[in-house]
Design an enzyme around this catalytic site. Structure first.
Site, PDB file in Angstrom:
ATOM      1  N   SER A  77      61.429  35.103  63.087  1.00 20.53           N
ATOM      2  CA  SER A  77      61.921  35.235  64.462  1.00 20.53           C
ATOM      3  C   SER A  77      60.844  34.859  65.480  1.00 20.53           C
ATOM      4  CB  SER A  77      62.388  36.678  64.716  1.00 20.53           C
ATOM      5  OG  SER A  77      63.444  37.005  63.844  1.00 20.53           O
ATOM      6  N   THR A  80      54.691  34.028  64.103  1.00 20.58           N
ATOM      7  CA  THR A  80      53.486  33.206  64.178  1.00 20.58           C
ATOM      8  C   THR A  80      53.164  32.879  65.639  1.00 20.58           C
ATOM      9  OG1 THR A  80      54.338  32.206  62.136  1.00 20.58           O
ATOM     10  CG2 THR A  80      52.457  31.116  63.170  1.00 20.58           C
ATOM     11  N   TRP A  81      54.204  32.601  66.389  1.00 24.19           N
ATOM     12  CA  TRP A  81      54.081  32.238  67.805  1.00 24.19           C
ATOM     13  C   TRP A  81      53.669  33.455  68.648  1.00 24.19           C
ATOM     14  CZ3 TRP A  81      58.980  30.991  71.174  1.00 24.19           C
ATOM     15  CH2 TRP A  81      58.585  30.386  72.361  1.00 24.19           C
ATOM     16  N   HIS A 142      56.553  43.728  60.085  1.00 24.50           N
ATOM     17  CA  HIS A 142      58.019  43.594  60.149  1.00 24.50           C
ATOM     18  C   HIS A 142      58.671  44.956  59.868  1.00 24.50           C
ATOM     19  CE1 HIS A 142      57.586  39.243  60.101  1.00 24.50           C
ATOM     20  NE2 HIS A 142      57.183  39.193  58.844  1.00 24.50           N
ATOM     21  N   ARG A 164      65.395  37.123  67.195  1.00 19.52           N
ATOM     22  CA  ARG A 164      65.928  35.759  67.317  1.00 19.52           C
ATOM     23  C   ARG A 164      67.403  35.803  66.965  1.00 19.52           C
ATOM     24  NH1 ARG A 164      63.460  30.664  63.842  1.00 19.52           N
ATOM     25  NH2 ARG A 164      64.196  29.051  65.250  1.00 19.52           N
ATOM     26  N   SER A 172      66.233  29.629  59.232  1.00 18.56           N
ATOM     27  CA  SER A 172      64.782  29.514  59.127  1.00 18.56           C
ATOM     28  C   SER A 172      64.284  30.168  57.836  1.00 18.56           C
ATOM     29  CB  SER A 172      64.115  30.176  60.340  1.00 18.56           C
ATOM     30  OG  SER A 172      62.727  30.053  60.260  1.00 18.56           O
ATOM     31  N   TYR A 231      63.384  35.351  71.125  1.00 14.22           N
ATOM     32  CA  TYR A 231      62.794  34.021  70.883  1.00 14.22           C
ATOM     33  C   TYR A 231      63.362  33.004  71.876  1.00 14.22           C
ATOM     34  CZ  TYR A 231      61.695  29.799  68.071  1.00 14.22           C
ATOM     35  OH  TYR A 231      61.243  28.571  67.625  1.00 14.22           O
ATOM     36  N   ARG A 298      58.417  24.666  61.178  1.00 17.15           N
ATOM     37  CA  ARG A 298      59.460  23.757  60.692  1.00 17.15           C
ATOM     38  C   ARG A 298      59.963  22.965  61.883  1.00 17.15           C
ATOM     39  NH1 ARG A 298      65.046  23.845  59.486  1.00 17.15           N
ATOM     40  NH2 ARG A 298      65.178  25.654  60.846  1.00 17.15           N
ATOM     41  N   LYS A 299      60.944  23.523  62.626  1.00 23.16           N
ATOM     42  CA  LYS A 299      61.494  22.806  63.798  1.00 23.16           C
ATOM     43  C   LYS A 299      61.105  23.492  65.101  1.00 23.16           C
ATOM     44  CE  LYS A 299      64.492  20.074  61.460  1.00 23.16           C
ATOM     45  NZ  LYS A 299      64.410  18.643  61.426  1.00 23.16           N
TER      46      LYS A 299
HETATM   47  N1  LIG Z   1      54.519  28.071  68.322  1.00 29.80           N
HETATM   48  C1  LIG Z   1      55.788  28.180  67.979  1.00 29.80           C
HETATM   49  N2  LIG Z   1      56.764  28.078  68.915  1.00 29.80           N
HETATM   50  C2  LIG Z   1      58.063  28.193  68.563  1.00 29.80           C
HETATM   51  N3  LIG Z   1      58.493  28.411  67.305  1.00 29.80           N
HETATM   52  C3  LIG Z   1      57.565  28.523  66.345  1.00 29.80           C
HETATM   53  C4  LIG Z   1      56.182  28.435  66.631  1.00 29.80           C
HETATM   54  N4  LIG Z   1      55.495  28.578  65.470  1.00 29.80           N
HETATM   55  C5  LIG Z   1      56.403  28.751  64.501  1.00 29.80           C
HETATM   56  N5  LIG Z   1      57.653  28.716  65.018  1.00 29.80           N
HETATM   57  C6  LIG Z   1      58.930  28.831  64.310  1.00 29.80           C
HETATM   58  O1  LIG Z   1      59.163  30.210  63.967  1.00 29.80           O
HETATM   59  C7  LIG Z   1      59.849  30.263  62.700  1.00 29.80           C
HETATM   60  C8  LIG Z   1      58.977  31.004  61.698  1.00 29.80           C
HETATM   61  O2  LIG Z   1      59.103  32.365  62.027  1.00 29.80           O
HETATM   62  P1  LIG Z   1      57.945  33.421  61.830  1.00 29.80           P
HETATM   63  O3  LIG Z   1      56.709  32.918  62.448  1.00 29.80           O
HETATM   64  O4  LIG Z   1      58.503  34.707  62.308  1.00 29.80           O
HETATM   65  O5  LIG Z   1      57.784  33.448  60.254  1.00 29.80           O
HETATM   66  S1  LIG Z   1      57.164  34.674  59.402  1.00 29.80           S
HETATM   67  O6  LIG Z   1      58.160  35.771  59.449  1.00 29.80           O
HETATM   68  O7  LIG Z   1      55.890  35.048  59.998  1.00 29.80           O
HETATM   69  O8  LIG Z   1      57.022  34.122  58.039  1.00 29.80           O
HETATM   70  C9  LIG Z   1      60.085  28.832  62.283  1.00 29.80           C
HETATM   71  O9  LIG Z   1      61.343  28.499  62.847  1.00 29.80           O
HETATM   72  P2  LIG Z   1      62.263  27.309  62.282  1.00 29.80           P
HETATM   73  O10 LIG Z   1      61.614  26.050  62.707  1.00 29.80           O
HETATM   74  O11 LIG Z   1      63.601  27.491  62.932  1.00 29.80           O
HETATM   75  O12 LIG Z   1      62.333  27.479  60.809  1.00 29.80           O
HETATM   76  C10 LIG Z   1      58.943  28.123  62.965  1.00 29.80           C
HETATM   77  O13 LIG Z   1      59.138  26.744  63.111  1.00 29.80           O
END
Ligand SMILES: Nc1ncnc2c1ncn2[C@@H]1O[C@H](COP(=O)(O)OS(=O)(=O)O)[C@@H](OP(=O)(O)O)[C@H]1O
Length: 335
Positions: A77, A80-81, A142, A164, A172, A231, A298-299
């Site tokens: 959700s 990482t961001w 989490h 999210r 995702s 998100y 990913r995206k």
């Molecule tokens: N900087 C930034 N900005 C926007 N989105 C980002 C960013 N970094 C990671 N992502 C997208 O977040 C999805 C991964 O989620 P998490 O970071 O929560 O993953 S985890 O639970 O820590 O494994 C995953 O989403 P999807 O692309 O839809 O799969 C990542 O691409």
């Protein structure tokens, strides 16, 4: 039962668990996770053994300080961001954000903001390495609200939570595990089967609905302690949310910082494309589980689910959203 069977292997790697946890696992409801490994239900939520061990250990040993910041998300959700944004905001007095030495340029945000459950994981020999001595300390987790360590609830530490929309979250998560399965040359369960488990709430830290609602309600009851982000909203106007988060954490941007464009720099630094292209995120591995950092990117978009959901899946998800969130005032942006 053989030990190797008890602590099942999963695509995201597995540490061994103690005999105490092994014994506990034998008493808990068990089901299949998205990656085919076993997950266990504890206090209403589902966990892989390693995370359950981490939860129990952090509840025993973690002492929150009033100055701590806890970044909490449902997985996939935006963890990482949000970790990167929080780290950039909070550490800006230690590290110049624009500086080429910024730790955010050479480390993945999961290494800068450790998962509480890993940092306090009993068999994790590197656990002390995960805990920064800088204050305020920032941790991620989490863990659902109802199962948080008491010291988090009872101290004055702050929580920032991000959820999210469940359509994009599910995709995702699914794509993440599909990638890992490809890398490891194994077969994950089918997309349809994973969706069925998601709807039933049987997935790591699930049910999704209870997790999100737990933090939503707690944030309404205690807005000074818990800041609730979505998100999609953060994506829509990141600067606004960075400013709001800094205010909430008690480190607001000064007028000088604002006029120097510090907020915009933080937004740029933590932007999806920027983070994804960093060498550490292209080639590095997350030291918690050893998976490639590239798997966290990913995206990074809102609405990608439309490429994967069938009309009947959408209908089922919409019904669940209606059923679970009606009356809560919590709504999701889907595109
Ligand atoms: N900087 C930034 N900005 C926007 N989105 C980002 C960013 N970094 C990671 N992502 C997208 O977040 C999805 C991964 O989620 P998490 O970071 O929560 O993953 S985890 O639970 O820590 O494994 C995953 O989403 P999807 O692309 O839809 O799969 C990542 O691409």
């Amino acid at each position: 039962m053989e030990k190797s069977q008890k602590a099942s292997q999963s695509l995201v790697g597995e540490f061994g668990v103690s005999d105490e946890i092994e014994e506990l696992l034998l008493t808990l409801p068990r089901d299949k996770s998205f990656d085919g490994s076993s997950i266990y239900q504890y206090e209403g939520a589902w966990y892989r053994p390693v995370f359950l061990a981490g939860l129990i250990s952090s509840r025993k040993h973690f002492q929150a300080k009033d100055s701590d910041v806890i970044v909490i998300t449902f997985l996939k959700s935006g963890t990482t961001w949000l970790k990167a944004l929080t780290y950039a905001i909070v550490s800006r007095s230690h590290h110049a954000i624009f500086d080429s030495n910024s730790p955010l340029l050479t480390k993945n945000s999961h290494d800068l903001v450790p998962f509480l459950d890993f940092a306090y994981y009993p068999n994790n020999n590197n656990s002390s390495e995960h805990i920064s001595t800088d204050e305020p300390r920032i941790f991620g987790t989490h863990i659902p609200y109802s199962s948080l360590p008491d010291s988090i609830k009872n101290s004055d530490c702050r929580i920032v939570y991000m959820c999210r929309n469940p359509f994009d979250q599910f995709i995702s998560h699914w794509k993440f595990l599909e990638n890992l399965a490809q890398e490891q040359n194994v077969q994950p369960i089918s997309f349809e089967e994973a969706f069925e488990l998601f709807c039933k709430g049987i997935h790591s830290f699930g049910p999704f609905w209870e997790h999100v609602l737990g933090y939503w309600k707690a944030s309404l009851e205690n807005p000074r302690k818990i800041l609730f982000f979505k998100y999609e909203d953060v994506k829509e106007d990141t600067s606004f949310h960075v400013n709001k988060l800094a205010d909430f954490l008690g480190c607001p941007f000064s007028d000088v910082e604002k006029s120097r464009g510090v907020i915009e720099e933080i937004v740029k630094l933590c932007n999806f494309d920027n983070m994804k292209d960093l060498e550490v995120n292209k080639t590095g591995r997350f030291r918690g589980t050893g998976i490639k950092n590239s798997n966290f990117f990913r995206k990074g978009k809102v609405g990608g689910w439309t490429d994967y959901f069938t009309p009947s899946m959408s209908e089922r998800m919409n019904k669940l959203i209606e059923e679970k969130f009606s009356g809560s005032d919590l709504t999701f942006e889907m595109s």
